[in-house]
Design a protein around this motif. Structure first.
Motif, PDB file in Angstrom:
ATOM      1  N   ILE A   1       0.836  -1.203   0.000  1.00 12.08           N
ATOM      2  CA  ILE A   1       0.000   0.000   0.000  1.00 12.08           C
ATOM      3  C   ILE A   1       0.869   1.251   0.000  1.00 12.08           C
ATOM      4  CG2 ILE A   1      -1.668   1.322   1.360  1.00 12.08           C
ATOM      5  CD1 ILE A   1      -2.794  -1.365   2.349  1.00 12.08           C
ATOM      6  N   PHE A   2       1.938   1.232   0.791  1.00 11.36           N
ATOM      7  CA  PHE A   2       2.898   2.341   0.860  1.00 11.36           C
ATOM      8  C   PHE A   2       3.468   2.649  -0.521  1.00 11.36           C
ATOM      9  CE2 PHE A   2       7.559   3.050   1.144  1.00 11.36           C
ATOM     10  CZ  PHE A   2       7.603   4.281   1.779  1.00 11.36           C
ATOM     11  N   LEU A   3       3.897   1.615  -1.244  1.00 11.33           N
ATOM     12  CA  LEU A   3       4.494   1.808  -2.565  1.00 11.33           C
ATOM     13  C   LEU A   3       3.445   2.207  -3.595  1.00 11.33           C
ATOM     14  CD1 LEU A   3       6.863  -1.278  -2.460  1.00 11.33           C
ATOM     15  CD2 LEU A   3       7.574   1.111  -2.437  1.00 11.33           C
ATOM     16  N   LEU A   4       2.266   1.593  -3.515  1.00 12.46           N
ATOM     17  CA  LEU A   4       1.196   1.948  -4.443  1.00 12.46           C
ATOM     18  C   LEU A   4       0.763   3.394  -4.257  1.00 12.46           C
ATOM     19  CD1 LEU A   4      -0.498   0.566  -6.636  1.00 12.46           C
ATOM     20  CD2 LEU A   4      -2.231   0.084  -4.898  1.00 12.46           C
ATOM     21  N   PHE A   5       0.798   3.850  -3.019  1.00 16.68           N
ATOM     22  CA  PHE A   5       0.475   5.243  -2.701  1.00 16.68           C
ATOM     23  C   PHE A   5       1.437   6.198  -3.416  1.00 16.68           C
ATOM     24  CE2 PHE A   5       1.288   8.824   0.348  1.00 16.68           C
ATOM     25  CZ  PHE A   5       0.083   9.481   0.179  1.00 16.68           C
ATOM     26  N   ILE A   6       2.729   5.875  -3.407  1.00 19.41           N
ATOM     27  CA  ILE A   6       3.719   6.725  -4.081  1.00 19.41           C
ATOM     28  C   ILE A   6       3.531   6.677  -5.595  1.00 19.41           C
ATOM     29  CG2 ILE A   6       6.167   7.246  -4.337  1.00 19.41           C
ATOM     30  CD1 ILE A   6       6.730   5.771  -1.779  1.00 19.41           C
ATOM     31  N   ILE A   7       3.287   5.474  -6.142  1.00 14.12           N
ATOM     32  CA  ILE A   7       3.120   5.332  -7.592  1.00 14.12           C
ATOM     33  C   ILE A   7       1.934   6.148  -8.082  1.00 14.12           C
ATOM     34  CG2 ILE A   7       2.580   3.692  -9.434  1.00 14.12           C
ATOM     35  CD1 ILE A   7       4.023   1.549  -7.739  1.00 14.12           C
ATOM     36  N   VAL A   8       0.797   6.016  -7.384  1.00 14.38           N
ATOM     37  CA  VAL A   8      -0.406   6.744  -7.784  1.00 14.38           C
ATOM     38  C   VAL A   8      -0.180   8.249  -7.697  1.00 14.38           C
ATOM     39  CG1 VAL A   8      -2.809   7.224  -7.166  1.00 14.38           C
ATOM     40  CG2 VAL A   8      -1.966   4.865  -7.171  1.00 14.38           C
TER      41      VAL A   8
END
Length: 584
Positions: free
Chosen positions: A508-515
Motif C-alpha cells: 500500500i505504501f508503494l502503491l500510494f507513491i506510484i499513484v
C-alpha cells in the motif's frame, strides 16, 4: 515425519547444507555450490555496515531532506517521515538484507529461488542502475571542479570581475549599503555555477545540448578512475575504501555544524527549519513527500542491499543491521538540516532578507550556489570550501560504489562461467559504458539532461519494480516461507508487525507513491528553462525502457518453461531428491 531434521548431501566437488525436511515440503538451502571458487565475503563486519551506510547516506540527505522538511511544515514533517520510515522504509530495507543474505545471490539470479517468473525485475534494476550512473556521477564531477577551483586565496565565485560574469552580477551583503538588489540581479556564485561550470547559457534547451565541456569530461574521467580502482577487486577492496569515504563526511558535517552554529543569524535558520506547521499535515502532498523521501533515502529496490548482504556469513544478524543502518541514515538527514539551515540563516542575516528568500532552491543549486556563496563569505573560506566539496565527492562515491556493485554482483551471479574469472575486465567495460552514457550530461545543456533523468528515469520505475518485488516475495514465495528462511538464519522468526508490513502495508505504501506520481506529474523546470511537453513523453519512455523487462521476461518464461501452471509461475516446485543437488 512430523518433526524435521537436517542432513548433508555431497556431489561432484560441491555440497548442500541445511536441507530441512518437513512433513509437507522440503526446503533446501545451498550455502556453497562450488568448492573450487567459494563466494567472496566481507573482511570485517564493519566493512559491510559502512558500505550500507555509505550507500544509504548520499547527496539527497544533504540537499533534499532539509528542503523537503521546511517546505512541508518544518518540525511537523518529522511525524509523517517517521511513520513512513517505520511502516514502509525499514521493513523493505530488512526484507532485502534478509533475502540477499539467505539466497547469496544478486538481483537477477535470486529469482530462481523465489519466483522465477519475476526474474525480469533483476534486469530492470540493472538498467535503472545504469541510468543513475549516467547522471549521478556528473554531479560529483561538478563538485570536483569546485574542489579544484577552491585552491586559491580568493574563491572564484566571490567576485564579479571574472571573464564569465555579466553586468547583472552583484555581490550583495549587508556591508554593501550602497548596492541595491533587484529582480534581475545575480550573485557571483550563481554565475560561476551556471556560466563557468555548467555553461548552460550556451544551450537553449534539450533540443540543442551543444558541445561537451572538456573540463567536466576530465573531472568525470577522474571520478570514474577512482570508482574503478575501488571496486575492480570486489568487496575486499571497496570494503576498505568506505572506511574513508563513509566516515569522512560525518567529520566534515560536524565541523560545518559547529562553524554554522557560531555564525550570526544561525538561529534564524534553525527556527525556520524546525518551527512546526501542524496544519500542513492535513495536506496529501506532505505524506507523499514523506513516503518518497524515506524510500529514496534508504534505497531498497536498487539491487545494492541484495548484493551487499549476499557476501555476509549465513548466520549474520541482518535484523540488527537493518535497524542500525536505517536509523543512522535518518539521523544523518536530520543532522544535515542543521548544517544547511544554520548557514541559510547566516545568509539571510547578511542580506537582510527572510530565510525563505535564500532557501527557495532545492537540489544541486542549494549546494553549488547558496551554500557555496555562504562559505565564500566566511573567514577561512578556502579551507571550508575544500572540505565541503570533498565531502560531496565522498558522499557520491559511496553511492556509486554500491550502485555498480549491485550490477556487477547480479551479472557475475547470473553468468558465472563467463564473468567470474574476468571481473576486472567486466568492471572496466561497465565503467566505460557508464562514462560514455554520461557524455550527454557533460554538454552545455547537460544540466537539463541530469534533471530529466532524475525526474523520470529512476523514480517511478524503481518504485514500481519494488512494488512487484514485495508482491512476489509476500504473496507468491509466501511470507511463511520467507519467515522460515529468516528463522533458519537468525534463530528467530520475524514478528507479526513485520509480516503485516510485508503483506499489506508495504504494498500500500508503494502503491500510494506510484499513484501520486501518476496523479500529480511534476512540472519540471531548471533555472529559467521550462521543460516542453515532448520532454515529458521522452522522460516516461526512458522510465518504461527499464520496466519493460518485467513483462517481457514473464512472456518469455511462460513460453519456454514446462510444467503445471503453478510450477511455471514458481508457486509450486518439484521436490528434488535429497542425494542429488544438481540443477539447483
Amino acid at each position: 515425519r512430523s518433526h524435521s531434521k537436517e542432513i548433508r548431501c555431497h556431489f561432484g566437488g560441491g555440497r548442500c547444507n541445511n536441507v530441512k525436511i518437513e512433513s509437507n515440503h522440503t526446503t533446501l538451502v545451498v550455502q556453497q555450490t562450488n568448492l573450487d571458487r567459494p563466494r567472496e565475503t566481507w573482511s570485517k563486519k564493519m566493512d559491510f555496515l559502512l558500505s550500507v551506510i555509505g550507500y544509504a547516506v548520499d547527496l539527497g540527505n544533504v540537499w533534499r531532506f532539509p528542503y523537503i522538511c521546511y517546505q512541508n511544515g518544518g518540525g511537523a514533517f518529522l511525524l509523517p517521515y517517521m511513520l513512513m520510515a517505520v511502516f514502509g522504509g525499514v521493513p523493505l530495507f530488512y526484507m532485502e538484507l534478509a533475502l540477499g543474505q539467505f539466497h547469496r545471490s544478486g538481483c537477477i539470479s535470486i529469482w530462481k529461488h523465489i519466483c522465477p517468473i519475476f526474474k525480469g525485475i533483476g534486469f530492470a534494476i540493472c538498467i535503472i542502475a545504469l541510468y543513475i550512473a549516467f547522471y549521478y556521477n556528473t554531479i560529483m564531477a561538478w563538485a570536483l571542479y569546485y574542489f579544484l577551483a577552491s585552491f586559491q586565496p580568493t574563491l572564484p565565485w566571490t567576485t564579479c570581475t571574472n571573464p564569465w560574469n555579466t553586468n547583472h552580477c552583484l555581490r550583495y551583503l549587508s556591508t554593501d549599503s550602497n548596492l541595491t538588489w533587484t529582480n534581475t540581479s545575480t550573485s557571483p556564485a550563481e554565475e560561476f555555477y551556471t556560466r563557468q561550470v555548467l555553461q548552460v547559457h550556451l544551450s537553449p534547451g534539450l533540443h540543442a545540448l551543444g558541445s561537451v565541456s572538456w573540463q567536466l569530461a576530465l573531472c568525470l574521467l577522474l571520478i570514474f578512475t577512482v570508482v574503478y580502482f575501488s571496486i575492480w577487486k570486489g568487496v575486499k577492496t571497496s570494503g576498505k575504501v568506505v572506511w574513508v569515504t563513509a566516515t569522512f563526511p560525518y567529520l566534515v558535517l560536524l565541523v560545518l555544524l559547529i562553524r554554522g552554529a557560531t555564525l550570526p543569524g544561525a538561529w534564524r535558520g534553525v527556527v525556520f527549519y524546525l518551527k512546526p506547521d501542524w496544519g500542513k499535515l492535513l495536506s496529501t502532498t506532505v505524506w507523499i513527500d514523506a513516503a518518497a523521501q524515506i524510500f529514496f533515502s534508504l534505497g531498497p529496490g536498487f539491487g545494492v542491499l541484495l548484493a551487499f548482504a549476499s557476501y555476509n556469513p549465513f548466520h549474520n544478524n541482518c535484523y540488527r543491521d537493518a535497524l542500525v543502518t536505517s536509523s543512522v541514515n535518518c539521523l544523518t538527514s536530520f543532522l544535515s538540516g542543521f548544517v544547511i539551515f544554520t548557514v541559510l540563516g547566516y545568509m539571510a542575516e547578511m542580506r537582510q532578507v527572510g530565510v525563505e528568500t535564500v532557501a527557495k532552491d532545492a537540489g544541486p543549486s542549494l549546494l553549488f550556489i547558496i551554500y557555496a556563496e555562504a562559505i565564500a563569505n566566511m573567514p577561512a573560506a578556502t579551507f571550508f570550501a575544500i572540505i565541503f566539496f570533498l565531502m560531496i565527492i565522498m558522499l557520491g562515491l559511496d553511492s556509486t560504489f554500491a550502485g555498480l556493485e549491485g550490477v556487477i554482483t547480479a551479472m557475475i551471479d547470473e553468468f558465472p562461467q563467463v564473468l567470474s574469472k574476468r571481473r576486472e575486465l567486466f568492471v572496466l567495460g561497465l565503467v566505460g559504458v557508464c562514462y560514455l552514457g554520461a557524455l550527454s550530461t557533460l554538454t552545455y545543456g547537460g544540466a537539463f539532461v541530469v534533471k530529466l533523468f532524475e525526474e523520470y528515469a529512476t523514480g517511478p520505475a524503481v518504485i514500481t519494480v519494488v512494488f512487484l518485488e514485495v508482491i512476489a516475495v509476500s504473496w507468491f514465495y509466501g511470507t511463511s516461507r520467507f519467515c522460515s528462511d529468516v528463522h533458519m538464519m537468525l534463530g528467530f522468526s520475524p514478528g507479526l508487525f513485520w509480516k503485516v508490513c510485508w503483506v499489506a502495508i508495504c504494498p500500500i505504501f508503494l502503491l500510494f507513491i506510484i499513484v501520486s506520481f501518476l496523479a500529480f506529474p511534476p512540472e519540471v523546470k531548471l533555472f529559467d528553462y521550462l521543460y516542453p511537453p515532448w520532454t515529458t513523453v521522452l522522460g516516461y519512455c526512458i522510465g518504461v525502457s527499464s520496466f519493460i523487462c518485467v513483462p517481457a521476461y514473464m512472456v518469455y518464461h511462460l513460453l519456454t518453461t514446462k510444467g503445471t501452471f503453478k510450477q511455471v509461475i514458481g508457486v509450486e516446485r518439484s521436490i528434488p531428491k535429497v542425494n542429488d543437488c544438481r540443477g539447483l
